[in-house]
Design an enzyme around this catalytic site. Sequence first.
Site, short mmCIF file in Angstrom:
data_model
loop_
_atom_site.label_atom_id
_atom_site.label_comp_id
_atom_site.label_asym_id
_atom_site.label_seq_id
_atom_site.Cartn_x
_atom_site.Cartn_y
_atom_site.Cartn_z
N HIS A 86 0.82 -1.21 0.00
CA HIS A 86 0.00 0.00 0.00
C HIS A 86 0.86 1.27 0.00
CE1 HIS A 86 0.23 -0.18 4.56
NE2 HIS A 86 0.26 1.13 4.41
N ASP A 222 1.14 -7.73 2.31
CA ASP A 222 1.24 -6.29 2.04
C ASP A 222 2.70 -5.87 1.91
OD1 ASP A 222 0.90 -3.59 1.82
OD2 ASP A 222 -0.41 -3.38 3.57
N SER A 649 3.95 2.21 8.44
CA SER A 649 3.71 1.29 7.33
C SER A 649 5.01 1.06 6.58
CB SER A 649 2.67 1.87 6.38
OG SER A 649 1.40 1.89 6.97
#
Length: 717
Positions: A86, A222, A649
């Site tokens: 992402h 991810d 992230s």
Amino acid sequence: MKKLIVKGSILMALFANFNVFAQQGGGMWIPTELNEKEMKEMGLKISANDIFSTGDKSINNAVAHFGGGCTSEVISPNGLLLTNHHCGYGEIQAHSSLENDYLTDGFWAKELKDELPNDGLTATFIVDIKDVTSAILKGIKDNMSEEDRNKIIKKNIEDLNGKTKTESYQAAFIKPFYKGNKYYQFTTETYKDVRLVGAPPSAIGKYGNDTDNWVWPRHTGDFSMFRIYADKNNKPADYSVDNVPFKPKHFLPINISGIQQDDFTFVYGFPGSTDEYLTASSLEQIKDVIDPARINVRTIALSHIDKKMREDNATRIAYASKQARISNAHKKWIGEVLGLNRSKAVEKRQAYEQEFMNRIEKDSKLKKQYATVISDLNELNKVNKDYNLAYTMYSETFFSNSETFRMALTLNNILNSVGQKNYAEVKAKSLNTVSSMHKDYNADLDQTISSDLADNYFKVLPQNLLPNTTAATIKTALGNTVVNGTKKINGQSVLGNIKALAENDAEFIKALKDDALIGQIHLILDANQTKVTPTYLANQDKMNKLMRTYMKGQMDVFSDRKIFPDANSTLRVTYGKVDGYQPRDAVYYEPITHMEGIVEKYIPGDYEFDLPKHMLHLYETKDYGKYSDKSGKLPVNFIATNHTTGGNSGSPALNAKGELIGLNFDRVWEGTMSDLNYDPEICRNIMVDSRYILWVVDKYANAQRLIDEMTIIDESK
């Protein structure tokens, strides 16, 4: 982790629970000021200098700020960079088309020459950190106005940065910590040539999509891979075909030996923003007023976007990144409210405040300084409630969730600058903004969204803060405006053509002046700037000053505790242990998920839970290679008590020896309130297991060249 129970006062029990993180991990620590003693007691096997130093071999040399919003880490001697899917989503989308749909099919460069450049994408390393508080606060007095204080601090920062010696490829910046009670200077090296190397298909990288976002159990791969390129001297350089793979001072070896319950872990990265030291009244206002308002706006926008993305493949590609941005915050705020309620955050903060007051009662000096700070903050929260709501609603409605309204605001900037010295600059910048928004803009879809958002705005805002118009008038204007192409300029739509139409300046300006929607936006903007913003900002100045005092008070009053600073997108370390959790009565979640869980969720043809045929074949044949655990299962994701937030992230999840064991990508839903209230009972970060990442690269993508350049450690074999 067992709940801490203190017999006697309920308030004391709540207070003890609130502060349990101070003794059991948690927090976002400046890497030069780690609690090395506690980390080693919990299992760390390397030194603090191994984690951060100005030398070559410390881990900070392998951790990079990715694009300014995520974290990444170097995992090979050739500059191979690992981050989240992402985090690289915008770049993957930008290289995708209906013919080459890398979002659906994935992308794996077969050779170096096939790796794809990304304009504007950067990777920034922190090479030095210094406490510069005394220099920045020189000349500051307690009775100064915020304006005078800020002027002195700004000048001190400029002076110190001007005196700081750096190499030509380095930069230095200074940021406040502890609400402006301390300041640190960071020296950086930024690499500007970062190329896409590999990304799994969205069926792996976004498996579960919105349904699984912010939740556990999770089964998402991810991750994506990029590579840093440098000039022939290994220094930062703009993109060039002559650039070569970057040779890092340090890169992370990858450990696939496996993790288990209670293993020590730490996460290294660039957490974006937290507010851990607010009063109970501030938490209550966020929980009961601000978050519900934000959630409602984004629910409206997503109801239309999700429907259209499911119906139309072109919209799915065009809106993929936008939908993810809107949805991510939407679901996060829902979880934040859930967690604040479940963890009794307001009650715990009230207990904390009571303990603060109890302590200052015993010290006349502290009492003189801090006796009224909490009550003053509570009163200001009452006064500011409506203005805080209106300020939030304006941003969410007219900027964050409606592209048509945002473009109208941008074009209104051009009108406002007519006759000004900077007119040409404002016009050029505004046209670039609008033109870039046209690339993935669906006018009909956004008109529907904007119409519903206008209705909602007028329902939610206090009457005295509304603009001098109506929702109905705004909705009518949406159907006849140059902004979305429903009204033409000389028979031509501005969509995809705005710069050419703007060359006839007089005609273009007249069209903007006569436009109904831009006229409505002007009324909305005027109301916000006259009725809302001045009072809101004045209250914020008072709030900032009081919070700075309260923060200093907490550091003084609780001097027996080590207090970490709020996140502010600078390099931090958080640490904890692999641990499951109990989200509600009679439910317990194990800390590790496996490939079996992916297949259990599989729904053929589904937008969120479809799987590639090759992946299913690998599962059916149990072709896990060296990446399975001792039971023969393939681990996918795991959770731990590390205190993370947005910006983390893509952060590396490291074991006690500083080896990569996973990739941070999310938090559990009940724990998203950790930005405001970290609770070790339910706050968990979610990571992709390194074994699953390498299995996808090796077995699924057959990208052996990438596996060959990594250092992989397997102590279990």
